[in-house]
Design an enzyme around this catalytic site. Structure first.
Site, PDB file in Angstrom:
ATOM      1  N   LYS A  76       0.831  -1.218  -0.045  1.00  0.00           N
ATOM      2  CA  LYS A  76      -0.067  -0.141   0.002  1.00  0.00           C
ATOM      3  C   LYS A  76       0.981   1.511   0.044  1.00  0.00           C
ATOM      4  CE  LYS A  76      -3.513  -2.161   2.532  1.00  0.00           C
ATOM      5  NZ  LYS A  76      -4.070  -2.328   4.150  1.00  0.00           N
TER       6      LYS A  76
ATOM      7  N   GLN B 123      -4.447  -1.666  10.083  1.00  0.00           N
ATOM      8  CA  GLN B 123      -4.595  -3.119   9.401  1.00  0.00           C
ATOM      9  C   GLN B 123      -5.136  -4.025  10.205  1.00  0.00           C
ATOM     10  OE1 GLN B 123      -3.337  -3.813   6.292  1.00  0.00           O
ATOM     11  NE2 GLN B 123      -4.229  -5.600   6.565  1.00  0.00           N
TER      12      GLN B 123
ATOM     13  N   ASP C 167     -10.671   3.439   4.983  1.00  0.00           N
ATOM     14  CA  ASP C 167     -11.145   1.977   4.616  1.00  0.00           C
ATOM     15  C   ASP C 167     -12.562   1.800   4.690  1.00  0.00           C
ATOM     16  OD1 ASP C 167      -9.024   0.245   4.072  1.00  0.00           O
ATOM     17  OD2 ASP C 167      -8.625  -0.029   6.227  1.00  0.00           O
TER      18      ASP C 167
END
Ligand code: NAP
Length: 284
Positions: free
Chosen positions: A51, A95, A118
């Site tokens: 990422k 994460q 996200d």
């Protein structure tokens, strides 16, 4: 023999990233993404580095905050608060999964909704359910929608079966396809006669984490099969769909690797640019 048209996620993602890079190049400021990684899970580390690499390749700043496995919930929330208050940071992601001592939902609730790239904060989940254009849509379902739209300009009336009901893929995918007028069925590990349900679908989204589980005999002629799974057999990556078998029956299929994975990263970058533009009142 492969009959299905293969949807090349890598190529689509490359075009999206080119477009993002062009937009960023015209801006006096750079979008800045903060990635929080807790612990030393090898796969998460590799994923977060990719990422970061992708973000930097389009001209964004991206910093990985790598915290110890034993970090407390309070310490993690303190870092999120700092990043929420930092005007130089436009996107924050944590994460998942997090270690056992940490309540993931409580953590996600602390990310400021406008920086929640996200889309896992309950506020953004609610906006997506309400079919609001203000929702930040989770990257994997958003990337899948993009791939479906590369073939079908309108999804109205299509029957879709989603295999998996996770918070990060199955549930937001369900909301997104409903918002696009599909008739959606969700199946999971407790569903009976799963094959018969999948056989009815114009669109099959496989997100169950079971290597090569979906076979050609489950698929309706002409269906669009999207494979979200990332599994390893003898060190080799494969999806939840038995590609060699299903590609003989489906009309469209996404490969693994090179399908949903690169699209997920491209959509994360798109969400970050959109958050950056919104926070700085820019039209890019
Ligand atoms: P997850 O949280 O483990 O959820 C899996 C879902 O599949 C659950 O709802 C589970 O049902 C269902 N399931 C498990 N076994 C099944 C079976 N035999 N038949 C029907 N349903 C079954 O997984 P996830 O996070 O959604 O991820 C799914 C897969 O996608 C994984 O391989 C993951 O690595 C991959 N993934 C890829 C991307 C990408 O960018 N390409 C992004 C995210 C995830 P229950 O709810 O009943 O347990």
């Amino acid at each position: 023999m492969v009959d299905a048209h293969i949807i090349d996620g890598k190529a689509l993602a490359a075009k999206i990233k080119e477009n993002i890079a062009r937009k960023i190049a015209t801006c006096p400021l750079k979008p800045n993404l903060a990635v929080i990684l807790v612990g030393n899970d090898e796969a998460s580390l590799i994923y977060d580095r990719s990422k970061q690499k992708a973000a930097q390749s389009v001209g964004m700043d991206c910093h990985i905050y790598h915290l110890d496995e034993n970090v407390s919930e309070r310490e993690l929330i303190e870092l999120i608060s700092q990043l929420n208050n930092d005007h130089h940071v436009h996107g924050i992601l944590v994460q998942l999964p997090l270690p056992k001592q940490i309540n993931s939902l409580r953590i996600l609730m602390h990310i400021s909704p406008e920086k929640d790239v996200d889309g896992f904060n309950p506020y953004n989940i609610g906006l997506l359910q309400a079919n609001s254009s203000q929702a930040i849509v989770p990257a994997t379902p958003k990337g899948i929608l993009y791939m479906l739209h590369s073939v079908y300009s309108d999804l109205t009336g299509k029957s879709a079966v989603i295999i998996g009901r996770s918070n990060i893929v199955g549930k937001p995918m369900t909301a997104l396809l409903l918002n696009h007028n599909c008739t959606v069925t969700v199946v999971h590990s407790k569903t009976q006669n799963i094959e018969d349900v999948v056989k009815q679908a114009d669109i099959v989204i496989a997100a169950c984490g079971k290597p090569k589980m979906i076979k050609a005999s489950w698929i309706k002629e002409g269906a669009f099969v999207v494979d979200v799974g990332i599994n390893r057999i003898d060190g080799k990556i494969c999806g939840d769909v038995d590609f060699d078998d299903v590609s003989k029956k489906a009309a469209y299929i996404t490969p693994v690797p090179g399908g949903v994975g690169p699209m997920t990263i491209a959509m994360l970058l798109e969400n970050t640019v959109a958050a950056f533009a919104q926070q700085n009142d820019l039209e890019i």
